[in-house]
Design a protein around this motif. Sequence first.
Motif, PDB file in Angstrom:
ATOM      1  N   PHE A  44      29.451  40.838  42.005  1.00 21.65           N
ATOM      2  CA  PHE A  44      29.403  42.277  41.709  1.00 21.65           C
ATOM      3  C   PHE A  44      30.751  42.987  41.807  1.00 21.65           C
ATOM      4  CE2 PHE A  44      25.271  40.873  43.206  1.00 21.65           C
ATOM      5  CZ  PHE A  44      24.449  41.349  42.196  1.00 21.65           C
ATOM      6  N   ASP A  45      31.649  42.459  42.621  1.00 27.83           N
ATOM      7  CA  ASP A  45      32.954  43.105  42.840  1.00 27.83           C
ATOM      8  C   ASP A  45      33.727  43.074  41.522  1.00 27.83           C
ATOM      9  OD1 ASP A  45      35.531  43.824  43.500  1.00 27.83           O
ATOM     10  OD2 ASP A  45      35.701  42.462  45.213  1.00 27.83           O
ATOM     11  N   GLY A  46      33.733  44.188  40.831  1.00 34.25           N
ATOM     12  CA  GLY A  46      34.364  44.282  39.516  1.00 34.25           C
ATOM     13  C   GLY A  46      33.337  44.386  38.404  1.00 34.25           C
ATOM     14  N   GLU A  94      43.521  41.183  36.664  1.00 34.92           N
ATOM     15  CA  GLU A  94      44.150  40.804  37.952  1.00 34.92           C
ATOM     16  C   GLU A  94      44.052  41.913  39.004  1.00 34.92           C
ATOM     17  OE1 GLU A  94      44.744  38.216  39.358  1.00 34.92           O
ATOM     18  OE2 GLU A  94      46.787  37.792  40.025  1.00 34.92           O
ATOM     19  N   GLU A  95      42.845  42.492  39.147  1.00 34.33           N
ATOM     20  CA  GLU A  95      42.673  43.495  40.200  1.00 34.33           C
ATOM     21  C   GLU A  95      42.792  42.851  41.579  1.00 34.33           C
ATOM     22  OE1 GLU A  95      40.792  46.001  43.233  1.00 34.33           O
ATOM     23  OE2 GLU A  95      40.206  43.981  42.632  1.00 34.33           O
ATOM     24  N   GLU A  96      42.268  41.629  41.704  1.00 34.85           N
ATOM     25  CA  GLU A  96      42.256  40.992  43.028  1.00 34.85           C
ATOM     26  C   GLU A  96      43.607  40.390  43.395  1.00 34.85           C
ATOM     27  OE1 GLU A  96      39.952  41.443  44.998  1.00 34.85           O
ATOM     28  OE2 GLU A  96      38.049  41.604  43.959  1.00 34.85           O
ATOM     29  N   GLY A  97      44.459  40.178  42.415  1.00 36.26           N
ATOM     30  CA  GLY A  97      45.714  39.478  42.727  1.00 36.26           C
ATOM     31  C   GLY A  97      45.467  38.048  43.167  1.00 36.26           C
ATOM     32  N   GLU A 107      29.459  48.697  46.904  1.00 34.09           N
ATOM     33  CA  GLU A 107      30.004  49.007  48.219  1.00 34.09           C
ATOM     34  C   GLU A 107      30.334  47.705  48.944  1.00 34.09           C
ATOM     35  OE1 GLU A 107      27.667  50.927  51.286  1.00 34.09           O
ATOM     36  OE2 GLU A 107      29.496  51.312  52.413  1.00 34.09           O
ATOM     37  N   GLN A 108      31.413  47.719  49.729  1.00 32.79           N
ATOM     38  CA  GLN A 108      31.853  46.486  50.397  1.00 32.79           C
ATOM     39  C   GLN A 108      31.667  46.596  51.900  1.00 32.79           C
ATOM     40  OE1 GLN A 108      35.321  46.859  47.627  1.00 32.79           O
ATOM     41  NE2 GLN A 108      35.129  44.630  47.521  1.00 32.79           N
ATOM     42  N   GLY A 109      30.656  47.339  52.278  1.00 35.64           N
ATOM     43  CA  GLY A 109      30.285  47.518  53.673  1.00 35.64           C
ATOM     44  C   GLY A 109      28.849  48.002  53.728  1.00 35.64           C
ATOM     45  N   SER A 152      31.195  41.321  51.228  1.00 35.91           N
ATOM     46  CA  SER A 152      31.903  41.274  49.942  1.00 35.91           C
ATOM     47  C   SER A 152      32.993  40.209  50.005  1.00 35.91           C
ATOM     48  CB  SER A 152      32.490  42.642  49.625  1.00 35.91           C
ATOM     49  OG  SER A 152      32.993  42.675  48.312  1.00 35.91           O
ATOM     50  N   HIS A 153      33.576  39.901  48.850  1.00 40.23           N
ATOM     51  CA  HIS A 153      34.522  38.773  48.726  1.00 40.23           C
ATOM     52  C   HIS A 153      33.850  37.499  49.219  1.00 40.23           C
ATOM     53  CE1 HIS A 153      38.482  41.275  48.331  1.00 40.23           C
ATOM     54  NE2 HIS A 153      37.597  41.500  47.366  1.00 40.23           N
ATOM     55  N   SER A 154      32.605  37.364  48.898  1.00 38.60           N
ATOM     56  CA  SER A 154      31.782  36.242  49.350  1.00 38.60           C
ATOM     57  C   SER A 154      30.571  36.162  48.424  1.00 38.60           C
ATOM     58  CB  SER A 154      31.317  36.502  50.788  1.00 38.60           C
ATOM     59  OG  SER A 154      30.088  35.860  51.053  1.00 38.60           O
TER      60      SER A 154
HETATM   61 MN    MN Z   1      37.687  42.777  45.634  1.00 34.78          MN
END
Ligand code: MN
Length: 421
Positions: A100-102, A134-137, A203-205, A387-389
Motif C-alpha cells: 500500500f505504501d505508494g 524512487e520515492e523510497e530511495g 497511514e504508517q502507524g 509499514s515498510h513490511s
Molecule cells: Mn515508504
Amino acid sequence: MSAPAPAGATSVAGLLGEIADVGRDATRGGWSRFVYADAELTLREWFVEQAQRRSLEVETDRNGAIWAWRPGTGPAGAAGSPHAIVTGSHLDSVPGGGAFDGPLGVASALAAVDLLDARGVRTERPLAVVAFPEEEGARFGVACLGSRLLAGAIDPDRARGLRDADGRTFAEVAAGAGLDVDRIGPDPARLAGIDAFVELHVEQGRGLVDLGQPVAIGSSILGHGRWRFSVTGEGNHAGTTRMVDRRDPMVVAAGIVLAARDAAVAHAEARATVGRVVPVPGGTNVIASRVDLWLDARHPDDAVTAAVVAEIERQASRLAAAQGCAVTLTEESYGGTVHFDADLSGRLARVLPDAPVLDTGAGHDAGVLASAIPTAMLFTRNPTGVSHSPEEACEDADAEAGAVALADVLERLLQEPVGVS
Ligand code: MN
Ligand code: GLV
Ligand code: MN
C-alpha cells in the motif's frame, strides 16, 4: 463525506488487485519494486494504461514522473495549463515492503477521478494524477529522488552519479528507461502551474486505529536524513587469524548499531535505525575488509538530529580506534521537519470536518514539494499500524472511504475560482 463510488466506477481494492502480483519478493517476502527495475516498469505501464482508459492525457516529465491530466475547461484548457490541482504518490517500494505504501495513493487518485466523472464535475482548473519515481530511495539511496529533482532539492550531477547496489549509475539506469538524463533537474515552470498537491497515503502507524476513524489529514512530517558509515579494517581468514590480531570492521559496525540505539533513546521523539549493513566481501569464513552501514535518523528539531548523529559518530570513531579500524561518515540526504500549508490543510478540514489531524514520522514527496507549492496529505487507516513490511494493511472499505475523501477534497479545490490558491 459524499456518497461512495457508484456502480461501474473502479474500486481502489479492484485497482490494487490488478497489480497484487507485480514485484512479489519470494526471498524477502512482500513486494520489491525498485525504480526502473522490471516490477516498477510494469507498474508504470499499468498506470499509463489506467490513465488512458480514463481519457487522461499522459506525459512523462524530464525527471521520470508520470503525469495523467484531466484537462480543465478554462481558456488554456489543456494538460499543463496553470492553476492545476495535483494528486498522486509513488509506485516504487522498499525491499520486501507492503502493498500500500505508494500504490494506495495512486489507486485512490484514479478512483477519485472516477468519482469526479460520475459526479459530472467539470472545472476550469485541470487535475493531474502523478506517480513519482524512487520515492523510497531503495535503489539509489536518496529518498524522493524524483520530487527532489523537480523541486531543485538535489544537484542533477549528483543524482546522475548515484549508484545502485550493482554499481550502475542513476544516469545509466534512467537512460535505459528512456529518460534524457542530460535534462533532469529543477522544473520551476511545471511547479508554477500547480496551485495545490494533495497526496493520499496509507497511514504508517496506529493513529487512526486508536481514534476509530478511517481517514486523517496530515499536519507535519518529521525531519529525517540518511548517513553512510564506511568502516575499513583488514580482510583475513576466519580460522587462522587469532582474535587479538584482528582488525575487524564488523565488530565496529555492531557497536555503531548499539550506539545509534543509545543516542536516540536519550532524546524523546528521536529515532535512529541501521537497516542496511553490507560487509565486503561478505563471506561466512572471511573477516570483512570493509563494512558499509546506513543510518536513518529523525527528530522534529534539526539540532537534536544533528546532535544524535554527532554522538553516534563520536562513538564510531572510538570503536574504530579500539579495533584498529578507520571510519568515515557521509550524509546522503537530509530534510528538516515539514509543516503542511496551513491554508490548504484548513480547506481540507472544512471538507472533511470529522477527519482527525495527524503528523507522521515517514517521508513523502509531498514533504519535498512543500518547499515549492502548497501541499497537504490524507492518511487512510492501516489496521496493523505496520509499514515498510508485508504486514502493512488497508481494509477495502477504508480504501474506498479514502478515495471518497480525496474526491471530495479535489472537487472542492477544483471548484475554487482561479486566483485562489
Ligand atoms: Mn515508504
Ligand atoms: C519513506 O517512507 C521514509 O519515511 O523513509
Ligand atoms: Mn510512501
